[in-house]
Design a protein around this motif. Structure first.
Motif, PDB file in Angstrom:
ATOM      1  N   SER A   2       0.839  -1.199   0.000  1.00 41.72           N
ATOM      2  CA  SER A   2       0.000   0.000   0.000  1.00 41.72           C
ATOM      3  C   SER A   2       0.878   1.256   0.000  1.00 41.72           C
ATOM      4  O   SER A   2       2.085   1.201   0.279  1.00 41.72           O
ATOM      5  CB  SER A   2      -0.870   0.000   1.254  1.00 41.72           C
ATOM      6  OG  SER A   2      -0.058   0.300   2.360  1.00 41.72           O
ATOM      7  N   LEU A   3       0.251   2.331  -0.317  1.00 42.72           N
ATOM      8  CA  LEU A   3       0.969   3.615  -0.333  1.00 42.72           C
ATOM      9  C   LEU A   3       1.532   3.926   1.044  1.00 42.72           C
ATOM     10  O   LEU A   3       2.644   4.450   1.190  1.00 42.72           O
ATOM     11  CB  LEU A   3       0.006   4.720  -0.810  1.00 42.72           C
ATOM     12  CG  LEU A   3       0.549   6.148  -0.892  1.00 42.72           C
ATOM     13  CD1 LEU A   3       1.808   6.206  -1.760  1.00 42.72           C
ATOM     14  CD2 LEU A   3      -0.511   7.092  -1.436  1.00 42.72           C
ATOM     15  N   ASP A  43       6.641  10.816  -6.535  1.00 44.79           N
ATOM     16  CA  ASP A  43       5.960   9.683  -7.176  1.00 44.79           C
ATOM     17  C   ASP A  43       4.904   9.073  -6.244  1.00 44.79           C
ATOM     18  O   ASP A  43       3.833   8.658  -6.681  1.00 44.79           O
ATOM     19  CB  ASP A  43       6.971   8.595  -7.560  1.00 44.79           C
ATOM     20  CG  ASP A  43       8.046   9.146  -8.472  1.00 44.79           C
ATOM     21  OD1 ASP A  43       7.743  10.123  -9.230  1.00 44.79           O
ATOM     22  OD2 ASP A  43       9.187   8.647  -8.424  1.00 44.79           O
ATOM     23  N   ARG A  47       0.320   9.135  -6.237  1.00 45.62           N
ATOM     24  CA  ARG A  47      -0.606   8.009  -6.134  1.00 45.62           C
ATOM     25  C   ARG A  47      -1.762   8.274  -5.174  1.00 45.62           C
ATOM     26  O   ARG A  47      -2.693   7.448  -5.053  1.00 45.62           O
ATOM     27  CB  ARG A  47       0.146   6.751  -5.684  1.00 45.62           C
ATOM     28  CG  ARG A  47       0.878   6.078  -6.851  1.00 45.62           C
ATOM     29  CD  ARG A  47       1.966   5.130  -6.371  1.00 45.62           C
ATOM     30  NE  ARG A  47       1.464   4.140  -5.442  1.00 45.62           N
ATOM     31  CZ  ARG A  47       2.232   3.346  -4.664  1.00 45.62           C
ATOM     32  NH1 ARG A  47       3.558   3.455  -4.761  1.00 45.62           N
ATOM     33  NH2 ARG A  47       1.704   2.493  -3.831  1.00 45.62           N
ATOM     34  N   GLY A  49      -4.124  10.135  -5.513  1.00 43.27           N
ATOM     35  CA  GLY A  49      -5.356  10.232  -6.293  1.00 43.27           C
ATOM     36  C   GLY A  49      -6.081   8.884  -6.425  1.00 43.27           C
ATOM     37  O   GLY A  49      -7.300   8.837  -6.620  1.00 43.27           O
ATOM     38  N   GLU A  50      -5.310   7.782  -6.310  1.00 43.16           N
ATOM     39  CA  GLU A  50      -5.926   6.458  -6.459  1.00 43.16           C
ATOM     40  C   GLU A  50      -6.742   6.076  -5.221  1.00 43.16           C
ATOM     41  O   GLU A  50      -7.571   5.163  -5.276  1.00 43.16           O
ATOM     42  CB  GLU A  50      -4.841   5.381  -6.662  1.00 43.16           C
ATOM     43  CG  GLU A  50      -4.006   5.592  -7.912  1.00 43.16           C
ATOM     44  CD  GLU A  50      -2.685   4.806  -7.867  1.00 43.16           C
ATOM     45  OE1 GLU A  50      -2.499   3.973  -6.933  1.00 43.16           O
ATOM     46  OE2 GLU A  50      -1.840   5.061  -8.742  1.00 43.16           O
ATOM     47  N   LEU A  51      -6.453   6.744  -4.109  1.00 42.86           N
ATOM     48  CA  LEU A  51      -7.128   6.360  -2.854  1.00 42.86           C
ATOM     49  C   LEU A  51      -8.420   7.146  -2.683  1.00 42.86           C
ATOM     50  O   LEU A  51      -8.692   8.106  -3.383  1.00 42.86           O
ATOM     51  CB  LEU A  51      -6.202   6.615  -1.663  1.00 42.86           C
ATOM     52  CG  LEU A  51      -4.845   5.919  -1.735  1.00 42.86           C
ATOM     53  CD1 LEU A  51      -4.004   6.296  -0.529  1.00 42.86           C
ATOM     54  CD2 LEU A  51      -5.032   4.402  -1.817  1.00 42.86           C
ATOM     55  N   SER A  52      -9.190   6.682  -1.708  1.00 38.70           N
ATOM     56  CA  SER A  52     -10.454   7.404  -1.489  1.00 38.70           C
ATOM     57  C   SER A  52     -10.678   7.659  -0.005  1.00 38.70           C
ATOM     58  O   SER A  52     -10.116   6.958   0.847  1.00 38.70           O
ATOM     59  CB  SER A  52     -11.615   6.560  -2.038  1.00 38.70           C
ATOM     60  OG  SER A  52     -11.630   5.321  -1.372  1.00 38.70           O
ATOM     61  N   LYS A  56      -7.235   8.209   1.985  1.00 38.52           N
ATOM     62  CA  LYS A  56      -6.523   9.294   1.314  1.00 38.52           C
ATOM     63  C   LYS A  56      -6.026  10.319   2.328  1.00 38.52           C
ATOM     64  O   LYS A  56      -4.882  10.775   2.285  1.00 38.52           O
ATOM     65  CB  LYS A  56      -7.474   9.956   0.310  1.00 38.52           C
ATOM     66  CG  LYS A  56      -6.827  10.991  -0.585  1.00 38.52           C
ATOM     67  CD  LYS A  56      -7.887  11.515  -1.549  1.00 38.52           C
ATOM     68  CE  LYS A  56      -7.313  12.383  -2.615  1.00 38.52           C
ATOM     69  NZ  LYS A  56      -8.345  12.707  -3.623  1.00 38.52           N
TER      70      LYS A  56
END
Ligand code: PHE
Length: 342
Positions: A2-3, A43, A47, A49-52, A56
């Protein structure tokens, strides 16, 4: 992964690397590599933006924390290593200490005025006071009072530069100041008169319609031609050097009688003959003579009781001789590179 994991991993790696950095420069490049604008943290934050939702928010906050932690670790490490953070470019223009400084050119006297001042000083040591007179003269002072009547042939060369009528003109010599001085002072007088004079000569290497003269006048009881010779000989020796010899040649001026042209032995060859003196060994420097009794009558001096002598010399000519200036026009062209040589 995960991020969040990636951010934590970045933090661990960055902290280890920064702690091991050998010097400030290495630290700075690690700072750039991990948390700089183009560093790896970029970088990772891309990413986000991919989470919600809540995820996020958590990851965003963690990214910030990681960045701040690495930044402050870098700062601490850099200062521990004796370096500083890269300086922000100073505001305002930069100052290049290797540039040459600003030159402030220092002025100097024009060679004609330097010569003129020295002539005046030399006579001052013999008791002559400096006086001046007007450049715009009356024809009476310039001619008649000097025993040059309107129809006299010696007037031809000077009879010009009239201002309108026939009364006012640009003086053609400094001799009118003899008249003005004697009209305003009783004898004895001993004066020199520096100033500009004007003649209708076409400019060439040795002529200029304007040039400078120094006039001299000494009047008292018992002044003789021997005094004239003595004063001018002392002047020549003091001004041109102690070896200088003088020569008095009979001449004519309407306002002196007798009159003499005075030559000095050539200041370059000492009299042997050279190109400056035209091989003759002598250089003419002035006109002189005993004040004519008619001039005394015009100014109201008792010609039975007083005698005197007068002389007049051209300053440009003497300055040119001294500095070997070949053309009088060079003196008035205002070329600073030429004038700066003297
Ligand atoms: N005024 C004369 C000239 O300009 C020079 C001179 C002055 C001669 C005084 C004799 C006495 O030529």
């Amino acid at each position: 992964m995960s991020l969040i994991d990636d951010l934590n991993a970045l933090r661990t790696e960055a902290e280890a690397a920064v702690s091991a950095a050998a010097d400030a420069a290495a630290c700075e490049s690690l700072r750039a590599r991990y948390v700089g604008r183009k560093g790896r943290i970029r970088d990772l934050t891309a990413r986000l933006g991919e989470l919600s939702g809540a995820e996020k928010g958590t990851a965003g906050k963690l990214a910030n924390d990681v960045k701040n932690a690495v930044e402050s670790l870098c700062d601490a490490r850099v200062s521990a290593l004796g370096g500083t953070k890269p300086a922000v470019a100073p505001a305002g223009p930069r100052f290049d200490v290797t540039l040459p400084g600003t030159r402030f050119p220092v002025g100097r006297r024009h060679p004609v005025y330097e010569t003129l001042a020295e002539i005046v000083q030399t006579f001052a040591r013999m008791g002559f006071a400096a006086v001046t007179g007007p450049e715009i003269e009356t024809s009476y002072h310039n001619f008649e009072a000097l025993n040059i009547p309107a129809d006299h042939p010696s007037r031809d060369g000077f009879d010009t530069f009239y201002l309108g009528g026939s009364t006012w003109l640009l003086r053609s010599h400094t001799s009118p100041v003899q008249v003005r001085t004697m009209k305003s002072l009783p004898p004895p007088v001993r004066v020199v008169v520096p100033g500009k004079v004007f003649r209708p000569d076409t400019a060439d290497a040795s002529h200029s319609p304007m040039f400078h003269q120094v006039e001299g006048l000494m009047v008292d009881e018992g002044v003789s031609f021997a005094d004239l010779k003595g004063v001018l000989t002392v002047f020549a020796r003091q001004f041109f050097g102690p070896e200088t010899r003088t020569r008095f040649r009979p001449s004519f001026f309407p306002f002196t009688e007798p009159s003499a042209e005075v030559d000095v032995s050539c200041i370059f060859c000492g009299g042997k003959g050279c190109s400056v003196c035209g091989q003759g060994g002598w250089i003419e420097i002035l006109g002189s003579g005993m004040v004519h009794p008619r001039v005394f009558e015009k100014v109201g001096y008792d010609a039975e009781r007083y005698t005197g002598f007068a002389f007049g010399m051209g300053v440009e000519r003497i300055a040119m001789l001294r500095h070997r200036i070949p053309d009088i026009r060079l003196l008035t062209e205002n070329n600073v590179r030429f004038l700066g040589q003297f």
